[in-house]
Scaffold this motif. Structure first.
Motif, PDB file in Angstrom:
ATOM      1  N   GLY A   1      16.454   0.147  -6.213  1.00  0.00           N
ATOM      2  CA  GLY A   1      15.785   1.365  -6.418  1.00  0.00           C
ATOM      3  C   GLY A   1      15.930   2.037  -5.058  1.00  0.00           C
ATOM      4  N   GLU A   2      14.813   2.891  -4.620  1.00  0.00           N
ATOM      5  CA  GLU A   2      14.688   3.720  -3.389  1.00  0.00           C
ATOM      6  C   GLU A   2      13.375   3.630  -2.881  1.00  0.00           C
ATOM      7  OE1 GLU A   2      17.866   7.256  -4.732  1.00  0.00           O
ATOM      8  OE2 GLU A   2      15.603   7.379  -4.768  1.00  0.00           O
ATOM      9  N   MET A   3      13.205   3.649  -1.546  1.00  0.00           N
ATOM     10  CA  MET A   3      11.958   4.088  -1.012  1.00  0.00           C
ATOM     11  C   MET A   3      11.962   5.476  -0.055  1.00  0.00           C
ATOM     12  SD  MET A   3       9.069   2.231  -0.049  1.00  0.00           S
ATOM     13  CE  MET A   3       9.471   0.667   0.246  1.00  0.00           C
TER      14      MET A   3
ATOM     15  N   LEU B   1      14.690   7.031   2.194  1.00  0.00           N
ATOM     16  CA  LEU B   1      14.699   6.309   3.391  1.00  0.00           C
ATOM     17  C   LEU B   1      15.843   5.206   3.365  1.00  0.00           C
ATOM     18  CD1 LEU B   1      10.870   5.529   3.964  1.00  0.00           C
ATOM     19  CD2 LEU B   1      12.354   7.456   4.643  1.00  0.00           C
ATOM     20  N   ALA B   2      16.160   5.115   4.699  1.00  0.00           N
ATOM     21  CA  ALA B   2      17.254   4.146   5.049  1.00  0.00           C
ATOM     22  C   ALA B   2      16.899   3.042   6.105  1.00  0.00           C
ATOM     23  CB  ALA B   2      18.626   4.805   5.509  1.00  0.00           C
ATOM     24  N   SER B   3      17.714   1.984   6.223  1.00  0.00           N
ATOM     25  CA  SER B   3      17.417   1.075   7.110  1.00  0.00           C
ATOM     26  C   SER B   3      17.094   1.569   8.784  1.00  0.00           C
ATOM     27  CB  SER B   3      18.769   0.039   7.377  1.00  0.00           C
ATOM     28  OG  SER B   3      18.931  -0.560   6.334  1.00  0.00           O
TER      29      SER B   3
ATOM     30  N   VAL C   1       4.649  10.927   7.032  1.00  0.00           N
ATOM     31  CA  VAL C   1       3.063  11.032   6.798  1.00  0.00           C
ATOM     32  C   VAL C   1       2.877   9.975   5.680  1.00  0.00           C
ATOM     33  CG1 VAL C   1       3.003  12.988   7.879  1.00  0.00           C
ATOM     34  CG2 VAL C   1       3.435  13.064   5.390  1.00  0.00           C
ATOM     35  N   ALA C   2       3.951   9.653   4.737  1.00  0.00           N
ATOM     36  CA  ALA C   2       3.558   9.011   3.629  1.00  0.00           C
ATOM     37  C   ALA C   2       4.778   8.692   3.212  1.00  0.00           C
ATOM     38  CB  ALA C   2       2.976  10.091   2.476  1.00  0.00           C
ATOM     39  N   ALA C   3       4.756   7.720   2.289  1.00  0.00           N
ATOM     40  CA  ALA C   3       5.915   6.806   1.492  1.00  0.00           C
ATOM     41  C   ALA C   3       5.625   6.475  -0.050  1.00  0.00           C
ATOM     42  CB  ALA C   3       6.457   5.727   2.364  1.00  0.00           C
ATOM     43  N   CYS C   4       6.691   6.074  -0.885  1.00  0.00           N
ATOM     44  CA  CYS C   4       6.319   5.792  -2.255  1.00  0.00           C
ATOM     45  C   CYS C   4       7.822   4.806  -2.302  1.00  0.00           C
ATOM     46  CB  CYS C   4       6.597   6.867  -3.010  1.00  0.00           C
ATOM     47  SG  CYS C   4       6.119   6.508  -4.703  1.00  0.00           S
ATOM     48  N   HIS C   5       7.342   3.501  -2.898  1.00  0.00           N
ATOM     49  CA  HIS C   5       8.403   2.583  -3.246  1.00  0.00           C
ATOM     50  C   HIS C   5       8.705   3.141  -4.884  1.00  0.00           C
ATOM     51  CE1 HIS C   5       9.211  -1.053  -5.619  1.00  0.00           C
ATOM     52  NE2 HIS C   5       9.709  -1.387  -4.341  1.00  0.00           N
ATOM     53  N   ALA C   6      10.002   3.241  -4.992  1.00  0.00           N
ATOM     54  CA  ALA C   6      10.407   3.690  -6.265  1.00  0.00           C
ATOM     55  C   ALA C   6      11.501   2.890  -6.975  1.00  0.00           C
ATOM     56  CB  ALA C   6      11.038   5.244  -6.077  1.00  0.00           C
TER      57      ALA C   6
ATOM     58  N   ARG D   1       8.321  -5.557   0.491  1.00  0.00           N
ATOM     59  CA  ARG D   1       9.668  -5.137  -0.060  1.00  0.00           C
ATOM     60  C   ARG D   1      10.498  -4.617   1.007  1.00  0.00           C
ATOM     61  NH1 ARG D   1      12.295  -5.943  -4.092  1.00  0.00           N
ATOM     62  NH2 ARG D   1      12.382  -3.940  -4.911  1.00  0.00           N
ATOM     63  N   ALA D   2      10.035  -3.908   1.939  1.00  0.00           N
ATOM     64  CA  ALA D   2      10.781  -3.105   3.103  1.00  0.00           C
ATOM     65  C   ALA D   2      11.268  -4.096   4.018  1.00  0.00           C
ATOM     66  CB  ALA D   2       9.782  -2.210   3.790  1.00  0.00           C
ATOM     67  N   GLN D   3      10.469  -5.272   4.508  1.00  0.00           N
ATOM     68  CA  GLN D   3      11.228  -6.307   5.402  1.00  0.00           C
ATOM     69  C   GLN D   3      12.141  -7.017   4.611  1.00  0.00           C
ATOM     70  OE1 GLN D   3       7.479  -8.031   6.563  1.00  0.00           O
ATOM     71  NE2 GLN D   3       7.291  -7.018   8.360  1.00  0.00           N
ATOM     72  N   THR D   4      12.090  -7.300   3.253  1.00  0.00           N
ATOM     73  CA  THR D   4      13.219  -8.479   2.880  1.00  0.00           C
ATOM     74  C   THR D   4      14.263  -7.411   2.293  1.00  0.00           C
ATOM     75  OG1 THR D   4      11.919  -8.094   0.599  1.00  0.00           O
ATOM     76  CG2 THR D   4      11.319  -9.815   2.150  1.00  0.00           C
ATOM     77  N   THR D   5      14.225  -6.213   2.148  1.00  0.00           N
ATOM     78  CA  THR D   5      15.431  -5.226   1.914  1.00  0.00           C
ATOM     79  C   THR D   5      16.052  -4.432   2.915  1.00  0.00           C
ATOM     80  OG1 THR D   5      14.187  -3.499   0.858  1.00  0.00           O
ATOM     81  CG2 THR D   5      14.376  -5.305  -0.570  1.00  0.00           C
ATOM     82  N   ARG D   6      15.424  -4.329   3.868  1.00  0.00           N
ATOM     83  CA  ARG D   6      15.561  -3.296   5.148  1.00  0.00           C
ATOM     84  C   ARG D   6      15.949  -2.010   4.476  1.00  0.00           C
ATOM     85  NH1 ARG D   6      15.407  -5.368   9.597  1.00  0.00           N
ATOM     86  NH2 ARG D   6      16.631  -3.411  10.675  1.00  0.00           N
ATOM     87  N   LEU D   7      15.147  -1.684   3.549  1.00  0.00           N
ATOM     88  CA  LEU D   7      15.187  -0.551   2.820  1.00  0.00           C
ATOM     89  C   LEU D   7      16.515   0.053   2.273  1.00  0.00           C
ATOM     90  CD1 LEU D   7      13.174   1.756   5.231  1.00  0.00           C
ATOM     91  CD2 LEU D   7      12.301   0.480   3.255  1.00  0.00           C
TER      92      LEU D   7
END
Length: 281
Positions: free
Chosen positions: A49-51, A11-13, A61-66, A36-42
């Motif tokens: 790392g990555e989302m 994912l990206a911003s 439909v799903a996601a994973c913080h990596a 984490r998404a809000q503070t890094t904007r992905l």
């Protein structure tokens, strides 16, 4: 890069609104990933790392913080297997896999043969939350930690981490990084302390927070002061102050075998909302 068969990509911003809508289906359980998404904007450089997102017919439909932690978000068993396939395609950099029990279990079943033996596996952790005033009177001595507390607070954080995780957070030369993390939480006014004279007798921290929820970590009372009700009244004070200042719901997760902590949280008014699992390397 899109894994076409499994529909997984980084994912990206530009994906942030859709990710937040997905994670917002359960904003308390997903508070870490949302924070984490809000503070890094992905952005990978800020995530460390990555989302990942999994898509069906163009819809996430799903996601994973990596990053340092592998954390499935709104993932079914099938989704978790797809994320495991992507994880296996790269060198393991994750120190922890944590999240809802079913998703973590499904992911682990796919990777366990290739990642080696973990240091610890905790399959039954109770995710607890409270969105009301505490059920017991808060300890009026609990306050937000300040920098002058660090000489006593930092050793308490090390002791708590070592007792909980089984290794010191200073091992492998990581002491400076851990000290910086403790100081960062103090600087955010996310650290709470209670002193009896010069002795620190209770502490807890906010690990992450959003407009919906704040997750507590690091709850600790020195061993010789346990059984005196300090954790119960201290957590009541933390709940009261966090709800007044940060978020309407306060959450945490606790090992099923930690009966004393679970009893203290129940007295405060926490109730179980989900089951978590954690795998540590």
């Amino acid at each position: 890069m899109l894994t076409t068969r499994q529909g997984v990509r980084v994912l990206a911003s530009a994906d942030l609104p859709e990710f937040l809508a997905l994670a917002g289906q359960d904003p308390v359980v997903n508070v870490f990933a949302v924070h984490r998404a809000q503070t890094t904007r992905l952005e990978p450089r800020w995530l460390g790392g990555e989302m990942w997102g999994r898509f069906e017919d163009g819809e996430m439909v799903a996601a994973c913080h990596a990053a340092a932690n592998l954390v499935p978000v709104q993932a079914t068993v099938e989704d978790a297997r797809a994320f495991a396939e992507r994880a296996l395609a790269r060198r393991r950099t994750f120190s922890t896999v944590v999240g809802p029990q079913a998703a973590v279990g499904a992911l682990w079943n796919e990777v366990r043969g290739q990642w080696g033996e973990p240091r610890d596996v905790r399959w039954d952790q109770r995710h607890l939350a409270i969105d009301t005033a505490p059920s017991v009177a808060p300890d009026p001595g609990v306050r937000v930690g300040v920098r002058d507390d660090l000489p006593t607070l930092y050793p308490a954080c090390v002791a708590m981490y070592t007792e909980e995780v089984g290794v010191s957070p200073e091992s492998g030369g990581a002491g400076d990084l851990y000290r910086a993390r403790v100081a960062q939480l103090v600087g955010r006014a996310w650290s709470f302390v209670r002193y009896d004279g010069d002795e620190l007798v209770f502490k807890a921290e906010v690990a992450c927070a959003t407009a919906h929820a704040a997750q507590i970590q690091g709850v600790w009372v020195p061993p010789h002061r346990r059984g005196q009700g300090l954790a119960t009244t201290g957590m009541a004070a933390v709940v009261q102050q966090v709800r007044a200042r940060l978020a309407p719901t306060v959450s945490l997760y606790v090992n099923d075998w930690n009966h004393s902590a679970r009893a203290a949280y129940a007295r405060v008014g926490f109730t179980e909302t989900a089951r978590f699992a954690t795998i540590m390397y």
